[in-house]
Design an enzyme around this catalytic site. Structure first.
Site, PDB file in Angstrom:
ATOM      1  N   CYS A   1       3.403  -9.204  25.813  1.00 51.01           N
ATOM      2  CA  CYS A   1       2.120  -8.636  25.065  1.00 51.01           C
ATOM      3  C   CYS A   1       1.015  -9.039  26.253  1.00 51.01           C
ATOM      4  O   CYS A   1       0.756  -9.986  26.573  1.00 51.01           O
ATOM      5  CB  CYS A   1       1.866  -9.544  23.976  1.00 51.01           C
ATOM      6  SG  CYS A   1       0.367  -9.115  23.022  1.00 51.01           S
TER       7      CYS A   1
ATOM      8  N   CYS B   1       1.622  -9.490  13.298  1.00 55.11           N
ATOM      9  CA  CYS B   1       0.606  -9.164  14.313  1.00 55.11           C
ATOM     10  C   CYS B   1      -0.724  -8.618  13.441  1.00 55.11           C
ATOM     11  O   CYS B   1      -1.210  -7.351  13.556  1.00 55.11           O
ATOM     12  CB  CYS B   1       1.123  -8.075  15.087  1.00 55.11           C
ATOM     13  SG  CYS B   1      -0.059  -7.851  16.732  1.00 55.11           S
TER      14      CYS B   1
ATOM     15  N   CYS C   1       5.891 -14.689  17.880  1.00 50.70           N
ATOM     16  CA  CYS C   1       6.084 -13.101  17.878  1.00 50.70           C
ATOM     17  C   CYS C   1       7.195 -13.058  18.774  1.00 50.70           C
ATOM     18  O   CYS C   1       7.491 -13.503  19.849  1.00 50.70           O
ATOM     19  CB  CYS C   1       4.991 -12.679  18.367  1.00 50.70           C
ATOM     20  SG  CYS C   1       4.857 -10.869  18.754  1.00 50.70           S
TER      21      CYS C   1
ATOM     22  N   CYS D   1       1.234 -15.569  16.797  1.00 50.27           N
ATOM     23  CA  CYS D   1       1.747 -15.156  18.292  1.00 50.27           C
ATOM     24  C   CYS D   1       2.617 -16.166  18.579  1.00 50.27           C
ATOM     25  O   CYS D   1       3.574 -15.888  19.537  1.00 50.27           O
ATOM     26  CB  CYS D   1       0.474 -15.294  19.294  1.00 50.27           C
ATOM     27  SG  CYS D   1      -0.640 -13.828  19.006  1.00 50.27           S
TER      28      CYS D   1
ATOM     29  N   GLU E   1       3.961   6.622   0.759  1.00 47.12           N
ATOM     30  CA  GLU E   1       2.892   6.733   2.081  1.00 47.12           C
ATOM     31  C   GLU E   1       1.614   7.033   1.788  1.00 47.12           C
ATOM     32  O   GLU E   1       0.582   6.535   2.179  1.00 47.12           O
ATOM     33  CB  GLU E   1       3.523   7.856   2.990  1.00 47.12           C
ATOM     34  CG  GLU E   1       4.806   7.295   3.820  1.00 47.12           C
ATOM     35  CD  GLU E   1       4.554   5.889   4.758  1.00 47.12           C
ATOM     36  OE1 GLU E   1       3.522   5.849   5.329  1.00 47.12           O
ATOM     37  OE2 GLU E   1       5.338   5.187   4.723  1.00 47.12           O
TER      38      GLU E   1
END
Length: 350
Positions: A209, A193, A203, A200, A38
């Site tokens: 959305c 995204c 998606c 899209c 991370e």
């Protein structure tokens, strides 16, 4: 208002088919490995991090090993990833974990956030991926997805907007598979995204959305109000002795490239010459200019003007100055160097 109830099931189903399941920190998925990944992934892409992660883990496989390692070793393993404050904070946090938490990362949000370099989103990622705890994340990818799906206006870095996004992130948490949910969000934002040219048409959230429905995909999330980055200039001395060793100088403990080894650096040529004449035997006028190097930071651009010169030696013994050292070419691979300095040294000719 977008219905949040089925977003997690949709993204988890997408993740099962298209997500990343073979990342090195996932096998095994320990708190230390999750934490290290991370921190490395902050402002750096997965494709870049994988190699650095494997090299780091090979040398420092657990938290106590990191805590006991010399800072120079940690910085050398990090060298090339940039944003070196991340490495220094990682090292400092490991020492605190040994001192306060028995050599382990604490399984507590507040205790994690209290460690250097761990913010709320990173703490959430650690808790959810290492222990499957119900903790939301809000990294750059997640902010972008939430702004588009829920039609959130305003730059996500603004406190009021960020507060709204945290509330949504909390609401979206599923009741199970928290580790997969965290990875699914990061993968979805990084691979589908995306900031530019999001996919899209394929998606799984396209029908809910707001940005797609209102034709605002390019507008959301709103960009940070910006201004042109200032340009700064600096001079660096690439000083070699007759054996081909290069003279390195340790950077100050705070500021840009803190505690890394670098080339002697000065604001102008007069300061560079004065420093040279104080420390080295040689004629500064023999220094040969090399092509300038451009390096970008988040808040300014730096143009480096290097000069190369071969000298007979230092005026005083190297042991008298702990911030100076001679390094051979093989030495450089094990020394923490700023990326542009490493590039300059790799490209220098004999």
């Amino acid at each position: 208002m977008t219905d949040a109830s089925d977003i997690a099931p949709r993204l988890l189903a997408w993740f099962d088919r298209h997500g990343r399941h073979d990342l090195p920190w996932q096998h095994p998925r320990t708190p230390y490995r999750v934490w290290l990944s991370e921190i490395m992934l902050q402002q750096t892409q997965v494709s870049v991090v994988v190699g650095y992660f494997n090299r780091f883990i090979d040398v420092l496989p657990d938290l106590p090993a990191l805590a006991s390692a010399p800072q120079d070793q940690v910085l050398a393993l990090w060298s090339g990833l940039g944003y070196y404050a991340r490495a220094r904070n990682l090292h400092a946090a490991a020492k605190l974990c040994v001192a306060r938490h028995g050599g382990n990362l604490p399984r507590d949000l507040d205790a994690l956030v209290a460690l250097p370099g761990i913010g709320r989103s990173t703490a959430g990622a650690i808790l959810s991926q290492a222990w499957n705890d119900r903790a939301p994340i809000l990294d750059g990818n997640v902010k972008r997805v939430l702004c588009r799906v829920f039609g959130i206006d305003g730059w996500p870095g603004l406190p009021a907007v960020e507060k709204q996004l945290w509330s949504i992130a909390e609401r979206l948490l599923p009741s199970a598979r928290l580790a997969d949910w965290t990875q699914a969000q990061m993968d979805f934002g990084a691979t589908l995204c995306k900031r530019a040219n999001p996919a899209c048409a394929i998606c799984p959230l396209q029908d809910v959305c707001v940005a797609r429905r209102e034709g605002r995909i390019a507008e959301l999330p709103a960009a940070k109000p910006g201004k042109p980055l200032p340009q700064r200039e600096t001079r660096m001395l690439l000083i070699e002795d007759s054996d081909g060793r290069v003279l390195l100088q340790r950077r100050p403990p705070t500021g840009v490239w803190a505690a890394l080894w670098s080339l002697p650096q000065h604001d102008d040529l007069a300061d560079a010459q004065a420093w040279f004449e104080q420390h080295l035997d040689g004629d500064f006028m023999d220094a040969r200019p090399l092509p300038p190097l451009e390096h970008g930071f988040s808040h300014y651009r730096l143009r480096i003007h290097p000069r190369r010169i071969i000298v007979s030696g230092l005026r005083a013994a190297i042991g008298d100055n702990a911030d100076l050292r001679w390094a051979t070419r093989p030495d450089l691979d094990a020394i923490g160097l700023p990326a542009p300095v490493r590039k300059l040294l790799q490209e220098r000719t004999t």
